[in-house]
Design an enzyme around this catalytic site. Structure first.
Site, PDB file in Angstrom:
ATOM      1  N   GLY A 160      15.390  12.525   1.613  1.00 36.89           N
ATOM      2  CA  GLY A 160      15.139  12.584   0.181  1.00 36.89           C
ATOM      3  C   GLY A 160      13.913  11.774  -0.209  1.00 36.89           C
ATOM      4  O   GLY A 160      12.940  11.678   0.551  1.00 36.89           O
ATOM      5  N   SER A 161      13.961  11.158  -1.381  1.00 35.78           N
ATOM      6  CA  SER A 161      12.758  10.534  -1.952  1.00 35.78           C
ATOM      7  C   SER A 161      12.259   9.309  -1.202  1.00 35.78           C
ATOM      8  O   SER A 161      11.122   8.885  -1.422  1.00 35.78           O
ATOM      9  CB  SER A 161      13.014  10.176  -3.421  1.00 35.78           C
ATOM     10  OG  SER A 161      13.152  11.349  -4.193  1.00 35.78           O
ATOM     11  N   THR A 162      13.073   8.717  -0.311  1.00 41.85           N
ATOM     12  CA  THR A 162      12.546   7.600   0.481  1.00 41.85           C
ATOM     13  C   THR A 162      11.408   8.077   1.384  1.00 41.85           C
ATOM     14  O   THR A 162      10.531   7.298   1.750  1.00 41.85           O
ATOM     15  CB  THR A 162      13.651   6.954   1.346  1.00 41.85           C
ATOM     16  OG1 THR A 162      14.324   7.974   2.091  1.00 41.85           O
ATOM     17  CG2 THR A 162      14.657   6.207   0.478  1.00 41.85           C
ATOM     18  N   PHE A 163      11.402   9.377   1.715  1.00 39.92           N
ATOM     19  CA  PHE A 163      10.337   9.921   2.558  1.00 39.92           C
ATOM     20  C   PHE A 163       9.007   9.999   1.808  1.00 39.92           C
ATOM     21  O   PHE A 163       7.949  10.159   2.419  1.00 39.92           O
ATOM     22  CB  PHE A 163      10.725  11.311   3.074  1.00 39.92           C
ATOM     23  CG  PHE A 163       9.795  11.855   4.121  1.00 39.92           C
ATOM     24  CD1 PHE A 163       9.894  11.442   5.438  1.00 39.92           C
ATOM     25  CD2 PHE A 163       8.800  12.773   3.781  1.00 39.92           C
ATOM     26  CE1 PHE A 163       9.018  11.925   6.413  1.00 39.92           C
ATOM     27  CE2 PHE A 163       7.931  13.276   4.745  1.00 39.92           C
ATOM     28  CZ  PHE A 163       8.040  12.845   6.072  1.00 39.92           C
ATOM     29  N   LYS A 164       9.050   9.909   0.489  1.00 36.35           N
ATOM     30  CA  LYS A 164       7.816   9.949  -0.299  1.00 36.35           C
ATOM     31  C   LYS A 164       6.867   8.817   0.077  1.00 36.35           C
ATOM     32  O   LYS A 164       5.661   8.909  -0.153  1.00 36.35           O
ATOM     33  CB  LYS A 164       8.146   9.904  -1.792  1.00 36.35           C
ATOM     34  CG  LYS A 164       8.805  11.182  -2.290  1.00 36.35           C
ATOM     35  CD  LYS A 164       9.283  11.058  -3.731  1.00 36.35           C
ATOM     36  CE  LYS A 164       9.966  12.353  -4.191  1.00 36.35           C
ATOM     37  NZ  LYS A 164      10.566  12.230  -5.530  1.00 36.35           N
TER      38      LYS A 164
END
Length: 587
Positions: free
Chosen positions: A310-314
């Site tokens: 999810g957004s931690t990969f951003k």
């Protein structure tokens, strides 16, 4: 004399001569064979004769101790005994059978079979507590042998169970560090040689030959009992509050890859590794079904299980874009609450939209349309180039078994829609340890590190010490981009969606995430948050994953506070002083 009588006598003489010749030949063969055995095979048969008159018993070597980073024992040895019987030395079999059955709690028929079996030595039971073996020794039962042994013992029981691991009945490692470092921890067994008669009776007054065992090497690790305890307590608290399926926490030094804590709650008791966590789940199960549940219980999900980040990969997408030069901090974007990619309408978590925002604000807001645009600017080739460069497609090489590889699209199959979803951390999977290791590289100045527990090995006498080293690769990300990302991620806490990761007196960087599990229709989520501090020179990085929380499931709401709690405990403990400047919590 008639001719037929002469012929008969001649035949008789020939037969006698033939018999004599055969006897002489046989005697010569036997003499030759005897000479061969006496000269050429003397050593071999000498050893065989020695074996008939010797009885050898193993003396188990003590397994090496495992220590945490402060020298606290996390895996040690408890003295136990192995009970055996020697058939030829038993004078009162009924007394022996009754005593062994009662004290060792073994059915009498099983003990009887072993006691009555004609063999040089027959093992009855191993891992017998010292108190029990002492009672047997006091009884002075003839034919009963009591040999000292060791049983693995875990002082903290459920602490870091899947990381430390446990041993089997033969004292060999089964999972975790116990199996990863098994060849160093095992040691070398000794032996006791006793002279016996041909009937197997020990010869009185004949000295024993004893070869002393060599204890295994001790393993000193980076795991910290106190930080692990903090983390397990925090995980148990949020799991109970959110009625979650499980909670995973990783805490490590982002500068060198040393892991302080690795949590997989619910944990199991290392001293009872074959007891299912929920005993009711073990009722009515076949042996195969129970083993499958045990294998699942022993599985280290931080290392062996993949998930959509999810957004931690951003963090990785933003770093790639800055390195490639396709985005600047002041670049502006517009978020109406969604973005249309080919025939797909992909929404933002804020359905009403963020409106106009800069790239930095897009990170702070964790805005999907911003990252879809950034991903499109990168393009498929550059996206995969940086994913590969930053090690996402590789295993980390962590020193515990069972690490899984990332599950990623094949480059040739990635179109505009796949590129868009990849940019904000969906449609592929990786392990928690892979994600945190890559983010550690991004925030430590750009050096790729190997996450690990083992620090050094030390021989039992303390004379030989081997410091363990791990692969590092400098310059994977530029120092400038690393500094910029630390600044951006600090602003996520001070001004953005990671406000609940705030810790008074420290500058904290963080990135939250919420990913929907497959199938999408299941409405099951993983709430996550990555955090580190101090933001300008991190000494600890942490990742929290809450699997299938009930009710509110957003990472910024339920996972970020856990990061705050962990860092608030760990930073003072690690000697990082709070800033004298009073910081105001984000509004």
């Amino acid at each position: 004399m008639p001719d037929y009588l002469k012929q008969s006598r001649t035949l008789q003489k020939q037969k006698m001569f033939f018999v004599y010749a055969m006897v002489v030949a046989a005697m010569l063969c036997l003499a030759g064979r005897l000479l061969y055995l006496m000269v050429n095979r003397a050593d071999y048969y000498g050893e065989k004769a020695k074996e008939v008159h010797q009885r050898q018993r193993k003396v188990k070597a003590a397994r090496g101790i495992i220590y945490d980073r402060n020298g606290i024992e996390i895996a040690s040895n408890k003295p136990v005994s192995t009970i055996s019987v020697i058939h030829n030395q038993i004078r009162d079999p009924e007394k022996v059978i009754t005593a062994l059955s009662e004290l060792l709690q073994i059915p009498e028929d099983k003990v009887r079979k072993r006691v009555e079996k004609v063999s040089s030595i027959e093992k009855i039971k191993s891992n017998v507590d010292k108190e029990v073996s002492d009672k047997l020794r006091d009884m002075k039962l003839e034919g009963v042998m009591i040999d000292e042994d060791y049983k693995r013992y875990y002082p903290n029981e459920k602490l870091a169970s899947r990381v430390i691991g446990f041993t089997g009945a033969d004292n060999q490692g089964i999972i975790g560090m116990e199996v990863a470092y098994d060849r160093y921890l095992q040691g070398i067994d000794g032996s006791i040689l006793t002279m016996t008669t041909a009937r197997g009776l020990e010869i009185d007054g004949k000295a024993e030959e004893r070869i002393e065992p060599v204890a295994g090497a001790s393993l000193y690790t980076s795991l910290d009992v106190n930080i692990q305890t903090f983390a397990q307590q925090a995980a148990q608290k949020v799991m109970k509050a959110k009625k979650a399926k499980s909670v995973r926490i990783l805490m490590m030094n982002p500068q060198n890859g040393e892991i302080y804590a690795m949590v997989n709650v619910p944990e199991f008791n290392l001293n009872e590794p074959y007891e299912l966590i929920s005993k009711s789940k073990g009722t009515g199960l076949s042996e195969k079904q129970k083993q499958e549940k045990l294998n699942k219980m022993w599985r280290n999900a931080c290392v062996s299980d993949t998930y959509e980040p999810g957004s931690t990969f951003k963090v990785i997408t933003a770093t790639s874009a800055l390195e490639a030069g396709v985005v600047r901090l002041e670049d502006t974007f517009f978020c109406p609450g969604y973005k249309v990619v080919e025939d797909r309408r992909i929404r933002c978590h804020k359905t009403t939209g963020h409106g106009s925002e800069t790239f930095v604000q897009g990170v702070q807001n964790s805005c999907n349309p911003v990252f879809m645009e950034v991903g499109a600017r990168l393009g498929v080739d550059k996206m995969f180039s940086y994913i590969k460069k930053m090690g996402i497609l590789d295993k980390t090489g962590i020193d515990v078994p069972g690490e899984a590889a990332a599950i990623m699209h094949q480059k040739k199959n990635v179109g505009a829609v796949e590129l868009a979803t990849m940019s904000f951390g969906q449609s592929f999977q990786l392990t928690p340890v892979r994600l945190l290791s890559t983010i550690s590289m991004i925030i430590n100045g750009g050096t790729q590190i190997t996450p690990h527990f083992g620090v050094r090995l030390e021989s039992s006498d303390g004379k030989a010490v081997r410091k363990l080293s791990y692969e590092k690769k400098e310059g994977v990300v530029s120092a400038g981009t690393s500094e910029t990302m630390r600044m951006i991620l600090e602003s996520v806490v001070s001004q953005g969606s990671g406000k609940k990761a705030y810790v008074e007196g420290y500058q904290v960087g963080a990135k939250t995430g919420t990913s929907e599990k497959l199938p999408r229709s299941s409405n099951k989520y993983i709430a996550s948050c990555m955090g580190f501090a101090p933001a300008d020179d991190p000494v600890v990085a942490a990742l929290v994953l809450i699997d299938e929380p009930q009710g509110i499931y957003y990472g910024g709401t339920i996972a970020a506070p856990v990061i705050s709690e962990l860092l608030d405990d760990a930073l003072p403990y690690l000697g990082v002083e709070r800033s004298e400047v009073v910081t105001t919590p984000p509004a």
